[in-house]
Design an enzyme around this catalytic site. Structure first.
Site, PDB file in Angstrom:
ATOM      1  N   LYS A 172       0.894  -1.019  -0.199  1.00 41.75           N
ATOM      2  CA  LYS A 172      -0.028  -0.306  -0.361  1.00 41.75           C
ATOM      3  C   LYS A 172       1.182   1.403   0.076  1.00 41.75           C
ATOM      4  CE  LYS A 172      -1.935   2.027   3.723  1.00 41.75           C
ATOM      5  NZ  LYS A 172      -1.766   4.212   2.638  1.00 41.75           N
ATOM      6  N   GLY A 225       7.323   5.039   7.797  1.00 45.07           N
ATOM      7  CA  GLY A 225       6.408   6.176   8.043  1.00 45.07           C
ATOM      8  C   GLY A 225       6.253   6.810   9.536  1.00 45.07           C
ATOM      9  N   GLU A 247      10.633   1.441   9.379  1.00 51.89           N
ATOM     10  CA  GLU A 247      11.666   2.538   9.334  1.00 51.89           C
ATOM     11  C   GLU A 247      10.464   3.911   9.404  1.00 51.89           C
ATOM     12  OE1 GLU A 247      14.529   2.358   9.039  1.00 51.89           O
ATOM     13  OE2 GLU A 247      14.703  -0.291   8.338  1.00 51.89           O
ATOM     14  N   CYS A 281      13.520  11.916   6.206  1.00 52.30           N
ATOM     15  CA  CYS A 281      13.485  11.447   7.106  1.00 52.30           C
ATOM     16  C   CYS A 281      15.050  11.835   7.447  1.00 52.30           C
ATOM     17  CB  CYS A 281      12.707   9.824   7.303  1.00 52.30           C
ATOM     18  SG  CYS A 281      14.253   8.836   6.010  1.00 52.30           S
ATOM     19  N   GLU A 383       9.604  15.552  15.510  1.00 51.50           N
ATOM     20  CA  GLU A 383       9.808  15.905  14.035  1.00 51.50           C
ATOM     21  C   GLU A 383       8.885  16.773  13.851  1.00 51.50           C
ATOM     22  OE1 GLU A 383       8.752  12.309  11.238  1.00 51.50           O
ATOM     23  OE2 GLU A 383      10.641  13.021  10.590  1.00 51.50           O
TER      24      GLU A 383
END
Ligand code: NDP
Length: 479
Positions: A172, A225, A247, A281, A383
Site C-alpha cells: 500500500k 512512516g 523505519e 526522514c 519531528e
C-alpha cells in the site's frame, strides 16, 4: 484519471466503487481519484498472493531476476513520465524526481534482482561430528506500507527485496501520493509479471493499511512512516508474531566543528536541510555549530537560504516546490508558531508563500531557520518534517554529543570535521543508525539502513532486507 488497484494481475477499482480525491500540491486542484480500498480488497489481494507465491518461488532466483530486470527497464524507458508524475503528485521539483527519485527506484529493482543471484547461505562444520547449513526460504505473503515523501523510491525499496527472495507482496503506497505506484502496476502488466505476485491496494492507512497489518495470512510487515503509526502497527502485529521491520521518524543532528571544510559543509548543509522541502526522514533539522564559527555560519547559511527559490515544481530552476498537503503545511506552520512561543527567533522564512496565477492555491512554504532555542524544547525534540531547521551553538565535543543524542529518535547524524580521531570517536558515540561524515545522503545499497531508539526496529538494505523477507532454518547432519 482513476488510480486503480492492481490485484491478481488486473487493474481494478475498489469493491463497492469507493473513491478518494487526489489533489496536486502544485496548485491545490484535484487531478485524479484513487480507489478507496477496504478489508475486502485486501482479502482479494492476499488470496491472489497466496495462490501466486509457490509458483513465484519455484521460478528460481534467475527467473525472478529476469522479471524484475524487465520491470526496471520499463521504468527506465518511461523515466520522464514517472518524474513528471512524482512531481505532480508530491509537489517536489521535477528536477529532483529526475535526479533522485526515479533513478533510485530503478536502482532498487536492479540491485535486489542481481543481489539474489549472488546471495549465499552459511555452513558450519561442528568439530568433525556434524555439518550444519542454513536454508533461507521466503516467509510467504508480506505487507509493504510506504509513505509519501519519496513515493516510488521507498515503495520499490520494500517490494524489490521481497519479490527477489520469492515472497508475494500486498503493498500500500500512501494515499497522498499513489500515482507512481499505479504507473508501476501498469508496467508490471507490460513486463508480464506473474499475476498475484505483486498486489497494490490503494486507500487510507486507517482502512487499507490497517487491514494489511491485521490480516492473519500476512506473515511479515515492512513499514516506513511516522513513529506513532509504527507503534500502532506493532500493537496489532506483535501479538500475531509477525516479522516487523519499522523505519520511522527522525530528528537528525548536523554537528559542525570549526575544523571542517567550511564551503563544502555550507553547501551540503543547505541541501541536507531543505531537499524535498525538508521532507526526507534523513534531513538534518538540528544544526549544532561550534561557537567559534557560529556567527560566520549563521550569516552565510541564512544568506544561502534566502537565495533559494520557492516556485513551480515544473520549473527547472526551482529549489523548493510545494509541501505535500494542505494539512501538512498547517502542521509545519503550527510548529513555527510553537517555536516562537518557546522563544525562538525566526532568522528567515517562517511563513506560507503564495505564488501568482494558476499556482496561487498551491501549498508553498519559505525555507525557515530558527535560533535561540535549547536542546530540550519541543521544537528541538519533535519531528517537524518540513523546511524548518534550528541553529544551536556548542562549546565542547561532549556538549555537542549530548545535544545530538538528546532526542527519542536515532535515525541519522551528519558530522563535519577534518579531525580524524574525532571523526571515529563521535561516529562511535552518536546514537543513530547512519552517521555521515563530511557528506549527506551518500548511499551504498549494500549497507544496513535503519534507526535506533524510536526511529525504528530492524534494518533494511543489502542482505539485511533479504534476511528479513526469509526464514532461516538450520539443517544439522551428523557425520
Ligand atoms: P504515516 O505514518 O502517516 O504513513 C505511512 C504509511 O502508513 C502510509 O501509507 C499510510 O497511509 C499508512 N498508514 C497510516 N496509518 C496506518 C495504520 N493504522 N495501519 C497501517 N498503515 C497505516 O507517515 P507519512 O506518510 O506521513 O510519512 C512521513 C513519516 O515517515 C515521517 O515521520 C518520516 O520521518 C517517516 N519516514 C521514515 C523513513 C525512514 O526510512 N526511517 C523514510 C521516510 C519517511 P495513508 O498515508 O494513506 O494514510
Amino acid at each position: 484519471m482513476d488510480i486503480l488497484n492492481y490485484i491478481n494481475g488486473q487493474l481494478r477499482p475498489a469493491q463497492g466503487d469507493a473513491w478518494l480525491q487526489n489533489p496536486s500540491p502544485r496548485d491545490g486542484q484535484v487531478f485524479s481519484r484513487i480507489a478507496d480500498s477496504a478489508a475486502a480488497d485486501v482479502d482479494l489481494a492476499v488470496e491472489a498472493a497466496r495462490s501466486a507465491q509457490p509458483g513465484w518461488e519455484a521460478l528460481g532466483s534467475q527467473g525472478r531476476h529476469d522479471a524484475l530486470m524487465r520491470l526496471a527497464a520499463l521504468v527506465e524507458r518511461d523515466m520522464e513520465a514517472f518524474a513528471q508524475a512524482e512531481s505532480r503528485d508530491n509537489g517536489k521539483p521535477v528536477a529532483l524526481a529526475r535526479k533522485v527519485d526515479i533513478p533510485r527506484a530503478i536502482s532498487n529493482l536492479r540491485f535486489f534482482a542481481t543481489a539474489i543471484l549472488h546471495w549465499g547461505s552459511e555452513a558450519h562444520a561442528t568439530d568433525g561430528i556434524a555439518v550444519n547449513y542454513t536454508e533461507r526460504s521466503p516467509v510467504g505473503v508480506v505487507g509493504c506500507i510506504s509513505p509519501w515523501n519519496l513515493p516510488l523510491y521507498l515503495f520499490t525499496w520494500k517490494i524489490a527485496p521481497a519479490l527477489a527472495v520469492g515472497c508475494a507482496v500486498v503493498a500500500k503506497p500512501s494515499e497522498i501520493t499513489p500515482l507512481s505506484a499505479y504507473m508501476l502496476a501498469e508496467r508490471c502488466v507490460e513486463a508480464g509479471l506473474p499475476p498475484g505476485v505483486l498486489n497494490i491496494v490503494h486507500g487510507t492507512g486507517a482502512k487499507a493499511g490497517a487491514a494489511i497489518t491485521a490480516h492473519p495470512e500476512i506473515t511479515a510487515i515492512s513499514f516506513t512512516g511516522g513513529t506513532a503509526t509504527g507503534a500502532r502497527i506493532a500493537t496489532v502485529a506483535a501479538p500475531m508474531f509477525k516479522k516487523l521491520s519499522l523505519e520511522l521518524g527522525g530528528k537528525n543532528a548536523v554537528v559542525v566543528f570549526a575544523d571542517c571544510d567550511f564551503d563544502m559543509m555550507l553547501k551540503e548543509t543547505v541541501r541536507s536541510s531543505f531537499s524535498n522541502q525538508g521532507q526526507i526522514c534523513l534531513c538534518g533539522s538540528r544544526i549544532l555549530v561550534e561557537r567559534s564559527i557560529y556567527e560566520r555560519f549563521k550569516k552565510d547559511f541564512v544568506a544561502c537560504v534566502k537565495a533559494l527559490r520557492v516556485g513551480d515544481p515544473q520549473d527547472e530552476t526551482t529549489d523548493l516546490g510545494a509541501v505535500v498537503a494542505e494539512a501538512h503545511l498547517q502542521k509545519v506552520l503550527g510548529h513555527i508558531a510553537l517555536a516562537k512561543e518557546e522563544g525562538g527567533i525566526v532568522l528567515t522564512g517562517g511563513e506560507r508563500v503564495h505564488l501568482d496565477g494558476p499556482l496561487k492555491d498551491g501549498w508553498y512554504m519559505a525555507p525557515t531557520v530558527i535560533e535561540g532555542l535549547g536542546p530540550l524544547c519541543r521544537t528541538n525534540q519533535e519531528e517537524i518534517f518540513g523546511p524548518v531547521v534550528t541553529l544551536q551553538p556548542f562549546d565542547t565535543e561532549e556538549e555537542a554529543l549530548a545535544n545530538a543524542n538528546s532526542t527519542r529518535y536515532g535515525l541519522a547524524s551528519v558530522l563535519w570535521t577534518n579531525n580524524g580521531t574525532r571523526m571515529h570517536r563521535m561516529a562511535h558515540a552518536l546514537k543513530s543508525g547512519v552517521v555521515w561524515v563530511n557528506c549527506w545522503m551518500l548511499r551504498d545499497l549494500r549497507t544496513p539502513f535503519g534507526g535506533m531508539k524510536q526511529s525504528g526496529v530492524g534494518r533494511e538494505g543489502g542482505e539485511e532486507a533479504l534476511r528479513f523477507f526469509t526464514e532461516a532454518k538450520n539443517v544439522c547432519i551428523k557425520l
